[in-house]
Design an enzyme around this catalytic site. Structure first.
Site, mmCIF file in Angstrom:
data_model
loop_
_atom_site.group_PDB
_atom_site.id
_atom_site.type_symbol
_atom_site.label_atom_id
_atom_site.label_comp_id
_atom_site.label_asym_id
_atom_site.label_seq_id
_atom_site.Cartn_x
_atom_site.Cartn_y
_atom_site.Cartn_z
ATOM 1 N N CYS A 65 14.036 -1.653 -24.644
ATOM 2 C CA CYS A 65 13.420 -1.167 -25.891
ATOM 3 C C CYS A 65 14.296 -0.146 -26.607
ATOM 4 O O CYS A 65 14.025 0.208 -27.759
ATOM 5 C CB CYS A 65 12.050 -0.573 -25.597
ATOM 6 N N HIS B 118 9.156 4.017 -30.578
ATOM 7 C CA HIS B 118 9.075 2.626 -30.127
ATOM 8 C C HIS B 118 7.620 2.165 -30.184
ATOM 9 O O HIS B 118 6.721 2.837 -29.674
ATOM 10 C CB HIS B 118 9.637 2.501 -28.712
ATOM 11 N N ASN C 198 4.344 -5.226 -29.386
ATOM 12 C CA ASN C 198 5.568 -4.632 -28.848
ATOM 13 C C ASN C 198 6.705 -5.662 -28.930
ATOM 14 O O ASN C 198 6.649 -6.699 -28.275
ATOM 15 C CB ASN C 198 5.305 -4.224 -27.384
HETATM 16 O O1 UT7 Z 1 7.906 -1.412 -24.119
HETATM 17 C C1 UT7 Z 1 8.043 -0.676 -22.940
HETATM 18 C C2 UT7 Z 1 7.073 0.387 -22.837
HETATM 19 N N1 UT7 Z 1 5.757 -0.141 -22.573
HETATM 20 C C3 UT7 Z 1 4.733 0.652 -22.700
HETATM 21 O O2 UT7 Z 1 4.926 1.774 -23.074
HETATM 22 C C4 UT7 Z 1 3.346 0.188 -22.301
HETATM 23 C C5 UT7 Z 1 2.664 1.280 -21.538
HETATM 24 N N2 UT7 Z 1 1.312 0.979 -21.085
HETATM 25 C C6 UT7 Z 1 0.265 0.777 -21.913
HETATM 26 O O3 UT7 Z 1 0.416 0.741 -23.108
HETATM 27 C C7 UT7 Z 1 -1.114 0.665 -21.326
HETATM 28 O O4 UT7 Z 1 -1.079 1.103 -19.987
HETATM 29 C C8 UT7 Z 1 -1.712 -0.775 -21.387
HETATM 30 C C9 UT7 Z 1 -2.039 -1.122 -22.823
HETATM 31 C C10 UT7 Z 1 -0.733 -1.762 -20.816
HETATM 32 C C11 UT7 Z 1 -3.003 -0.837 -20.600
HETATM 33 O O5 UT7 Z 1 -3.943 0.121 -21.081
HETATM 34 P P1 UT7 Z 1 -4.698 1.088 -20.071
HETATM 35 O O6 UT7 Z 1 -5.610 1.911 -20.856
HETATM 36 O O7 UT7 Z 1 -3.644 1.781 -19.249
HETATM 37 O O8 UT7 Z 1 -5.547 0.059 -19.203
HETATM 38 P P2 UT7 Z 1 -5.478 -0.218 -17.632
HETATM 39 O O9 UT7 Z 1 -4.273 -0.972 -17.276
HETATM 40 O O10 UT7 Z 1 -5.795 1.031 -16.896
HETATM 41 O O11 UT7 Z 1 -6.730 -1.175 -17.473
HETATM 42 C C12 UT7 Z 1 -8.076 -0.699 -17.705
HETATM 43 C C13 UT7 Z 1 -9.026 -1.840 -17.500
HETATM 44 C C14 UT7 Z 1 -8.826 -2.591 -16.174
HETATM 45 O O12 UT7 Z 1 -10.094 -2.996 -15.703
HETATM 46 P P3 UT7 Z 1 -10.847 -2.141 -14.560
HETATM 47 O O13 UT7 Z 1 -9.925 -2.153 -13.374
HETATM 48 O O14 UT7 Z 1 -11.039 -0.765 -15.123
HETATM 49 O O15 UT7 Z 1 -12.110 -2.902 -14.361
HETATM 50 C C15 UT7 Z 1 -8.044 -3.814 -16.579
HETATM 51 O O16 UT7 Z 1 -8.248 -4.903 -15.703
HETATM 52 O O17 UT7 Z 1 -8.837 -2.805 -18.528
HETATM 53 C C16 UT7 Z 1 -8.634 -4.104 -17.933
HETATM 54 N N3 UT7 Z 1 -7.774 -4.877 -18.800
HETATM 55 C C17 UT7 Z 1 -8.236 -5.599 -19.823
HETATM 56 N N4 UT7 Z 1 -9.487 -5.800 -20.278
HETATM 57 C C18 UT7 Z 1 -9.632 -6.577 -21.361
HETATM 58 C C19 UT7 Z 1 -6.419 -4.979 -18.770
HETATM 59 N N5 UT7 Z 1 -6.001 -5.778 -19.761
HETATM 60 C C20 UT7 Z 1 -7.109 -6.166 -20.438
HETATM 61 C C21 UT7 Z 1 -7.321 -6.981 -21.552
HETATM 62 N N6 UT7 Z 1 -8.597 -7.151 -21.987
HETATM 63 N N7 UT7 Z 1 -6.307 -7.567 -22.245
#
Ligand code: UT7
Length: 333
Positions: A123, A249, A279
Site C-alpha cells: 500500500c 491510505h 481499498n
Molecule cells: O491495506 C492494508 C491495511 N489494511 C487495513 O488497514 C485494514 C485494517 N482492518 C480493518 O479495517 C478492520 O479490522 C476490518 C474492516 C477488516 C474488520 O473490522 P473490525 O471492526 O475489526 O471487525 P472484526 O474483524 O473484529 O469482526 C467483528 C465481527 C466478527 O463477528 P463476531 O466474532 O463478533 O461474531 C466477524 O466475524 O464482524 C464479523 N464480520 C462480518 N460481519 C458481517 C467480519 N466481516 C464481516 C462482514 N459482514 N463482511
C-alpha cells in the site's frame, strides 16, 4: 533519452504537475455482495465506510486501466507522453508475474523512450515511487517522471471470505512529476517497516489470496500512520494546521478518521475516497488525489500530506505543495 546528471547550479524543485485516475467499468456495490455473502450494507458501511468498489472484468487488463490513468495525468499536466523520461508503476498485482506492468503501460500511452520500472511496497508503493520521482527530478537525471499506482486486488481476493471480500477494489491513479518554477514542491519523506508482523497481512505466491488479521492490522495502521505523519510534518517544518489536505491510505474510513483526529486535522480537509473505491492498495492515494482535485479540494500551492501503511508491515509519509509549478501571477488569477 534520459537527461544526464546536472553538474552544478541550482537544483530543480520537483513538483506534481498533473494527476489522473481510471477504474474498471464493473461496479460492485454492497448490495451485490449482500446477495451472495453473509454480510450487510449496514455492517460494511459502519465498519469500513465502503459503499462500492470496481472489479476488472475477465477480458480487461490492469495495463489498460493504468494507461488510462497515466494519460489522464499527462493531459492534466498539459505535457506530452513522448517526453516522459521514466514510468514507475507501483503494484502488487501486475497482469503477469513477469514482465512487469510498466513496459505495457508505457507502450500504450506512447512513451517510447521512457525507463520502465515496477515497484512493490504494497500500500506504500505509490509514495515510494513519488519519492524516487522527486529524487530523479531534483538530481537533474530526468525532467518528466510518471508515477502510477495500479491494482487489481480482485484477482487476489478470496471472494468467499466475507471478512476480506468486502474490502478490496481495483483501479489506478497517476501523477506526472517534473521541475517546478518555484515554491516548496515535493518535500522530504519518511519510511519505516516491521518485518516481525509480516504474517498478519500477506498473500502467498501460489493461488494468491489476501489474508489479514484485521484488528491487529487496524491498530498498527492507526499508530504507524499517525507517527509517520507527525514525523514528516516535523521533517518539513510544517504544522498540522498548515496542511490544506490530508490523504491517508484508503483502507478503512475509521482508520483515516482516527489518524486525522490524532493529528488534529479537521475532517473537511481529509479524503474519505474509500467510500467509492474500497481499498486499492498502491492505487489508493493517487485515486484520492485525483478525486480531491476534481472536487475542488486542491488548488495550486495547496499543501498535501500523504501517509500509507500496508503489508510488510511497511509505512511511508510525504508532503507536497500541489502543482507548485504555477507562478504567483497564475495562482492569483
Ligand atoms: O491495506 C492494508 C491495511 N489494511 C487495513 O488497514 C485494514 C485494517 N482492518 C480493518 O479495517 C478492520 O479490522 C476490518 C474492516 C477488516 C474488520 O473490522 P473490525 O471492526 O475489526 O471487525 P472484526 O474483524 O473484529 O469482526 C467483528 C465481527 C466478527 O463477528 P463476531 O466474532 O463478533 O461474531 C466477524 O466475524 O464482524 C464479523 N464480520 C462480518 N460481519 C458481517 C467480519 N466481516 C464481516 C462482514 N459482514 N463482511
Amino acid at each position: 533519452m534520459t537527461a544526464s546528471p546536472r553538474s552544478g547550479g541550482e537544483r530543480p524543485t520537483p513538483t506534481i504537475l498533473g494527476v489522473g485516475a481510471a477504474v474498471p467499468s464493473q461496479l460492485i456495490t454492497n448490495a451485490d455482495l449482500v446477495a451472495r455473502l453473509d454480510t450487510s450494507d449496514e455492517w460494511i458501511v459502519r465498519r469500513t465506510g465502503i459503499r462500492e468498489r470496481r472489479h476488472l472484468r475477465e477480458t480487461e487488463t490492469l495495463a489498460e486501466i493504468a494507461a488510462a490513468a497515466c494519460t489522464d495525468a499527462i493531459i492534466d499536466a498539459g505535457c506530452s507522453a513522448a517526453g516522459v523520461d521514466h514510468l514507475i508503476v507501483a503494484t502488487i498485482t501486475p497482469d503477469r508475474l513477469t514482465p512487469g506492468l510498466a513496459p505495457a503501460v508505457a507502450a500504450r500511452i506512447g512513451a517510447p523512450s521512457a525507463g520502465v520500472l515496477d515497484i512493490n511496497a504494497a500500500c506504500c508503493g505509490f509514495l515510494y515511487g513519488l519519492d524516487q520521482a522527486a529524487a530523479l527530478i531534483e538530481s537533474g537525471r530526468a525532467r518528466s517522471v510518471l508515477v502510477c499506482g495500479a491494482e487489481a486486488l480482485s484477482r487476489i481476493t478470496d471472494h468467499e471470505d466475507r471478512a476480506t471480500a468486502v474490502l478490496f477494489g481495483d483501479g489506478a491513479g497517476a501523477v506526472l512529476v517534473g521541475p517546478g518554477a518555484r515554491g516548496r514542491g515535493i518535500g522530504s519523506f519518511v519510511f519505516g517497516y516491521d518485518d516481525t508482523l509480516a504474517d498478519t497481512l500477506y498473500a502467498e505466491r501460489e493461488g494468491p489470496r489476501l489474508r489479514m488479521a484485521g484488528q491487529q492490522v487496524y491498530r498498527h495502521a492507526v499508530h504507524r500512520m499517525t507517527e509517520a505523519a507527525q514525523e514528516v510534518l516535523a521533517a518539513n517544518g510544517v504544522s498540522a494546521e498548515e496542511v490544506d489536505y490530508f490523504v491517508a491510505h484508503q483502507a478503512n474510513a475509521r482508520i483515516v478518521s482516527a489518524v486525522a483526529d490524532a493529528l488534529g486535522v479537521p475532517h473537511e480537509k481529509v479524503s474519505f475516497n474509500v467510500e467509492w473505491t474500497a481499498n486499492t492498495s498502491a492505487a489508493s492515494i493517487p485515486l484520492a488525489l485525483a478525486a480531491a482535485q476534481r472536487e475542488g479540494h486542491l488548488q495550486p500551492g495547496s499543501l498535501v500530506a500523504m501517509v500509507a501503511f500496508g503489508a510488510g508491515f511497511v509505512w511511508a509519509a510525504g508532503l507536497a505543495a500541489w502543482k507548485d509549478n504555477m507562478t504567483e501571477t497564475t495562482r492569483s488569477s
